[in-house]
Structure formats: C-alpha cells, structure tokens
Design a protein around this motif. Structure first.
Motif, PDB file in Angstrom:
ATOM      1  N   GLU A  70       0.847  -0.899  -0.034  1.00 20.78           N
ATOM      2  CA  GLU A  70       0.095  -0.032  -0.043  1.00 20.78           C
ATOM      3  C   GLU A  70       1.297   1.224  -0.259  1.00 20.78           C
ATOM      4  O   GLU A  70       1.187   2.503  -0.611  1.00 20.78           O
ATOM      5  CB  GLU A  70      -1.266  -0.136   1.300  1.00 20.78           C
ATOM      6  N   THR A  71       2.046   1.220   0.794  1.00 23.54           N
ATOM      7  CA  THR A  71       2.546   2.157   0.784  1.00 23.54           C
ATOM      8  C   THR A  71       3.233   2.792  -0.684  1.00 23.54           C
ATOM      9  O   THR A  71       3.477   3.523  -0.962  1.00 23.54           O
ATOM     10  CB  THR A  71       3.670   2.311   1.663  1.00 23.54           C
ATOM     11  N   PHE A  72       4.112   1.560  -1.332  1.00 22.70           N
ATOM     12  CA  PHE A  72       4.302   1.603  -2.733  1.00 22.70           C
ATOM     13  C   PHE A  72       3.253   2.121  -3.670  1.00 22.70           C
ATOM     14  O   PHE A  72       4.179   3.143  -3.967  1.00 22.70           O
ATOM     15  CB  PHE A  72       5.188   0.150  -2.984  1.00 22.70           C
ATOM     16  N   VAL A  73       2.458   1.449  -3.562  1.00 21.63           N
ATOM     17  CA  VAL A  73       1.394   2.405  -4.954  1.00 21.63           C
ATOM     18  C   VAL A  73       0.984   3.411  -4.180  1.00 21.63           C
ATOM     19  O   VAL A  73       1.056   4.692  -5.174  1.00 21.63           O
ATOM     20  CB  VAL A  73       0.060   1.218  -4.154  1.00 21.63           C
ATOM     21  N   ASN A  74       0.676   4.482  -3.182  1.00 19.88           N
ATOM     22  CA  ASN A  74       0.424   5.598  -2.449  1.00 19.88           C
ATOM     23  C   ASN A  74       1.652   6.807  -3.279  1.00 19.88           C
ATOM     24  O   ASN A  74       1.272   7.774  -3.926  1.00 19.88           O
ATOM     25  CB  ASN A  74       0.487   5.834  -0.783  1.00 19.88           C
TER      26      ASN A  74
END
Length: 88
Positions: A70-74
């Motif tokens: 999720e952090t990567f995608v954000n």
C-alpha cells in the motif's frame, strides 16, 4: 543432416535470397542460427540479472528494508501525479 521445410519457410528463404544479401541457403541458415544464438545468450544474461535482483530484493526484505504494498502504491501514485503536474 536433412531438414524438411514448410512451404512458408522455403518462401522466406527465397525472399531473402532475392534481396541479394545472401548468396545461398547456407548463408541464410547461418544468419538465422547466429540470431537465435544471440537471442538465447541475451535471454540468459537477462535471466541471470533478474535472478540476482530478486535475490537482492529478498535479502533486503529479510533485513527489514522493504515497504508494504500500500505504501509503495501510494508513493507511485504521488510520483505520477507530480509528473503530470510538471508536464502542464
């Protein structure tokens, strides 16, 4: 060695011979085999490099250096938005 070609393969060879780049069927086959060998070598290099990168990534995750999906995608979405804004 005996090789049986399809009519399509024979037509390809005849078309290549007609260009004048090749003098005979043997030259066409040699060029084809050389390209096949180059492709195989390139694939092997890519495969070795990819395996190394995957191993490095796994080691990095095992050391706790990774981030969750999720952090990567954000972060990716934020970067893309910044690029869009800079293109205006």
């Amino acid at each position: 060695m005996s090789i049986i070609l399809t009519s399509e393969q024979e037509q390809i060879i005849q078309n290549l011979l007609a260009t004048g780049k090749f003098s005979n069927v043997g030259e066409v086959i040699q060029a084809a085999l050389s390209l096949l060998e180059q492709e195989n070598l390139s694939y092997q290099v890519w495969l070795d490099e990819t395996r190394t990168l995957v191993d490095e990534g796994i080691a990095s995750l095992e050391r706790g250096e990774g981030i969750d999906g999720e952090t990567f995608v954000n972060q990716l979405l934020t970067n893309l938005q910044q690029v869009k804004e800079s293109e205006k």
